[in-house]
Design a protein around this motif. Structure first.
Motif, short mmCIF file in Angstrom:
data_model
loop_
_atom_site.label_atom_id
_atom_site.label_comp_id
_atom_site.label_asym_id
_atom_site.label_seq_id
_atom_site.Cartn_x
_atom_site.Cartn_y
_atom_site.Cartn_z
N VAL A 20 -0.33 -3.05 0.84
CA VAL A 20 -1.15 -3.50 1.98
C VAL A 20 -2.09 -4.60 1.51
O VAL A 20 -2.21 -5.65 2.13
N ASN A 23 -0.55 -8.01 1.04
CA ASN A 23 -0.09 -8.69 2.25
C ASN A 23 -1.20 -9.12 3.21
O ASN A 23 -0.93 -9.77 4.20
N VAL A 24 -2.43 -8.72 2.94
CA VAL A 24 -3.54 -9.05 3.82
C VAL A 24 -4.35 -10.16 3.18
O VAL A 24 -4.88 -9.99 2.08
N TYR A 78 -8.97 -3.20 4.20
CA TYR A 78 -7.83 -4.05 4.51
C TYR A 78 -7.13 -3.50 5.73
O TYR A 78 -6.97 -2.28 5.84
N ASP A 80 -3.57 -4.21 8.00
CA ASP A 80 -2.33 -4.90 8.35
C ASP A 80 -1.89 -4.31 9.68
O ASP A 80 -1.12 -3.35 9.73
#
Length: 169
Positions: A20, A23-24, A78, A80
């Motif tokens: 996660v 990808n953030v 975070y 997503d």
């Protein structure tokens, strides 16, 4: 009959958290201000392998960095939304002087914030040493919406809205 879910191992949970985080693009870093209020700021996620430490580049003279120097307990979160995955990490902030690490993390995009480039005197490397973390994940929005709608109609709590795991570092 309620489904039995196996809890992932500590390593699997950390791997999910790391995915996660990778990808953030922007995390929210929450600090405690001098007057005791919680204040969050977006920070650029560094593309390093998550091993319990989270790295950021901040401005030495910003309120956020000054707050971390005085009160190092912080939270980094975070989200997503597209994948229905969320991470929250609590830890202790350290203001670090490490030229090699700064060179590893530096990109020219930071010139927008630091006109002097990597040698700008206001560049501050920030390391968050994770003390604990939490991960939430779902199988997708549609499934969650169905579960929530069914719970609303039947009056019974939703039974499978995804996973929630905690880990200590």
């Amino acid at each position: 009959m309620e489904q039995q879910h196996e809890h992932p191992s500590r390593e699997e949970t950390i791997k999910e958290m790391a995915a996660v985080m990778k990808n953030v693009k922007f995390a929210m870093l929450t600090v405690m201000t001098e007057d005791g209020h919680l204040q969050a700021h977006p920070m650029t996620t560094q593309q390093t392998e998550f091993d319990g430490d989270v790295w950021f580049i901040g401005g030495r003279d910003t309120q956020q960095v000054q707050a971390m120097a005085a009160r190092p307990q912080v939270n980094v979160s975070y989200a997503d939304h597209g994948k229905g995955a969320y991470v929250s990490i609590s830890g202790a902030a350290q203001l670090v002087e490490d030229r090699a690490k700064l060179e590893e993390l530096w990109t020219d995009a930071y010139k927008a914030y630091f006109p002097g480039g990597i040698d700008d005197p206001s560049v501050q490397l920030v390391k968050i040493e994770a003390q604990g973390g939490e991960y939430w994940g779902s199988d997708g929005k549609l499934k969650n919406m169905f579960q929530q709608a069914r719970a609303a109609i039947t009056g019974k709590p939703a039974t499978d809205l995804g996973t929630n795991e905690t880990v200590e570092f």
